[in-house]
Enzyme design. Structure first.
Site, short mmCIF file in Angstrom:
data_model
loop_
_atom_site.label_atom_id
_atom_site.label_comp_id
_atom_site.label_asym_id
_atom_site.label_seq_id
_atom_site.Cartn_x
_atom_site.Cartn_y
_atom_site.Cartn_z
CD GLU A 181 18.60 -25.84 40.48
OE1 GLU A 181 18.71 -25.86 41.73
OE2 GLU A 181 19.56 -26.03 39.71
CD GLU A 268 22.08 -23.08 38.16
OE1 GLU A 268 21.18 -22.22 38.21
OE2 GLU A 268 22.43 -23.75 39.14
C1 IDC Z 1 24.44 -21.05 44.72
C2 IDC Z 1 25.51 -19.98 44.65
C3 IDC Z 1 25.95 -19.65 46.03
C4 IDC Z 1 24.76 -19.34 46.89
C5 IDC Z 1 23.78 -20.50 46.84
C6 IDC Z 1 22.53 -20.37 47.68
O1 IDC Z 1 26.56 -20.43 43.85
O2 IDC Z 1 26.85 -18.57 46.00
O3 IDC Z 1 25.16 -19.10 48.22
O4 IDC Z 1 23.39 -20.68 45.52
O5 IDC Z 1 21.67 -19.42 47.23
C7 IDC Z 1 21.87 -24.45 41.96
C8 IDC Z 1 21.15 -23.17 42.00
C9 IDC Z 1 22.09 -22.00 42.19
C10 IDC Z 1 23.17 -22.37 43.20
C11 IDC Z 1 24.03 -23.49 42.57
C12 IDC Z 1 25.20 -23.92 43.44
O6 IDC Z 1 20.34 -22.94 40.88
O7 IDC Z 1 21.35 -20.91 42.66
O8 IDC Z 1 23.97 -21.24 43.39
N1 IDC Z 1 23.16 -24.63 42.29
O9 IDC Z 1 24.75 -24.41 44.67
N2 IDC Z 1 21.37 -25.64 41.66
C13 IDC Z 1 22.34 -26.57 41.81
C14 IDC Z 1 23.49 -25.93 42.21
#
Ligand code: IDC
Length: 345
Positions: A181, A268
């Site tokens: 992303e 995702e």
């Molecule tokens: C989130 C995880 C969370 C972590 C956070 C920060 O669920 O546990 O603390 O990242 O690193 C994304 C990202 C994905 C995120 C997810 C939810 O690709 O890494 O995971 N998210 O925030 N994009 C949109 C949402």
């Protein structure tokens, strides 16, 4: 003479008896069909190598194929879920055909921020091996997030994908996702410049390998990719959604881009909001799934872990690493399993 007749009669009776016990050809065919039903061919054995034609991901025979699967959480953080039995549970009970291995580049001792690179690569290789043994497709995800712009760690990305593509050049089931992303200051021009350096490295080893490219604003700006696409075959652009945050307006963008021929892969998504937590929005999630089905768009759900957050599909209290029952799943896990089971029929 009498004796001979008797012996003949006994032999004839024995032959009739034996015939009754030998299964007929028809019965044998039925048994074989039953065995086949119990052990359906694995997804990769059924569909073979992937290709992208127009807006569609297709199988080796040129039929549209929708991959549906689960993304791990960061393998740097939850390495224990990268195991053969976990993937087998997902294939056989959840009926998914794809696993995404998310390797953070920056946070959580990421690959480029102090993580043990050899151990992380070993985890990726193990994950690919388990998926391969199970006949599942597998995405190697270079999980750019806090680092925002994939150009920040471009050098490491190039050598990582050089190694991965040389290892997997002969495999039909490996997909390369070169930047999860892009966000913050990352622009589509910048992502394109990065992709134009990374893709040729992969293609030198694996000329037909399927590649997913992330788009700006956390992989939402697919319109920019439509306006100015990369000039390579077998590419798809990432669109990510979280049903609690991204609603009609993002679905409309998908509809516009897909109907104009942009190949999209939802590598995702979550049923909750973009933080990975908050409440589940199953009505919105359902609308998303109907749209993805209409355009045969593949998708992987976030995330296979038992973290205490809405998007983790295993309940926070459950320590099992495979073989989960419904009671072991979080609310999002139950919904997703249910969805995948009916989509995978
Ligand atoms: C989130 C995880 C969370 C972590 C956070 C920060 O669920 O546990 O603390 O990242 O690193 C994304 C990202 C994905 C995120 C997810 C939810 O690709 O890494 O995971 N998210 O925030 N994009 C949109 C949402």
């Amino acid at each position: 003479m009498k004796l001979r007749k008797k012996r003949l009669a006994v032999m004839a009776a024995a032959a009739v008896l034996a015939l009754c016990q030998i299964p007929s050809l028809h019965q044998m065919a039925e048994v074989r069909a039953e065995i086949r039903q119990e052990q359906p061919a694995a997804p990769v054995q059924l569909h073979g190598a992937l290709q992208v034609k127009g807006a569609n991901l297709m199988d080796e025979k040129g039929e549209a194929l929708r991959l549906c699967g689960m993304s791990t959480h960061g393998i740097n953080w939850f390495p224990e879920y990268v195991n053969y039995e976990a993937f087998r549970t997902l294939r056989d009970d959840w009926k998914v055909n794809c696993i995404r291995l998310a390797m953070y580049t920056d946070e959580y001792n990421g690959y480029c921020s102090g993580g043990n690179q050899e151990e992380l690569k070993k985890l990726v290789k193990n994950g690919v091996q388990y998926a391969t043994d199970l006949g599942m497709y597998v995405i190697i995800d270079w999980h750019v997030l806090h680092d925002q712009d994939p150009n920040v760690h471009k050098k490491e990305a190039i050598s990582f994908f050089q190694e991965m593509s040389s290892l997997y050049q002969d495999q039909k089931n490996v997909i390369y996702e070169i930047c999860n992303e892009p966000n913050g200051s990352a622009t589509w021009d910048g992502v394109k410049r990065y992709a134009e350096e990374v893709i040729p490295v992969i293609r030198a080893n694996d000329p037909d390998g399927v590649i997913i490219v992330g788009t700006p604003v956390w992989s939402q700006e697919i319109g920019q990719a439509l306006a100015s696409p990369l000039q390579y075959d077998n590419l798809l652009y990432a669109l990510h959604f979280y049903a609690g945050t991204h609603t009609d307006w993002l679905r409309e963008r998908v509809e516009t881009c897909a109907s104009q021929g942009l190949p999209i892969f939802v590598s995702e998504f979550g049923t909750c909001d973009a933080s990975g937590s908050g409440g589940n929005q199953f009505d919105e999630s359902q609308k998303w799934m109907e749209l993805l089905e209409r355009y045969h768009i593949s998708c992987c759900a976030w995330n296979l872990a038992n973290k205490a957050e809405t998007s983790s599909v295993i309940s926070a209290g459950c320590q099992k690493l495979s073989g989960w029952s419904e009671a072991d799943l979080s609310e999002s896990g139950k919904w997703l399993r249910n969805y995948f089971r009916q989509a995978g029929k």
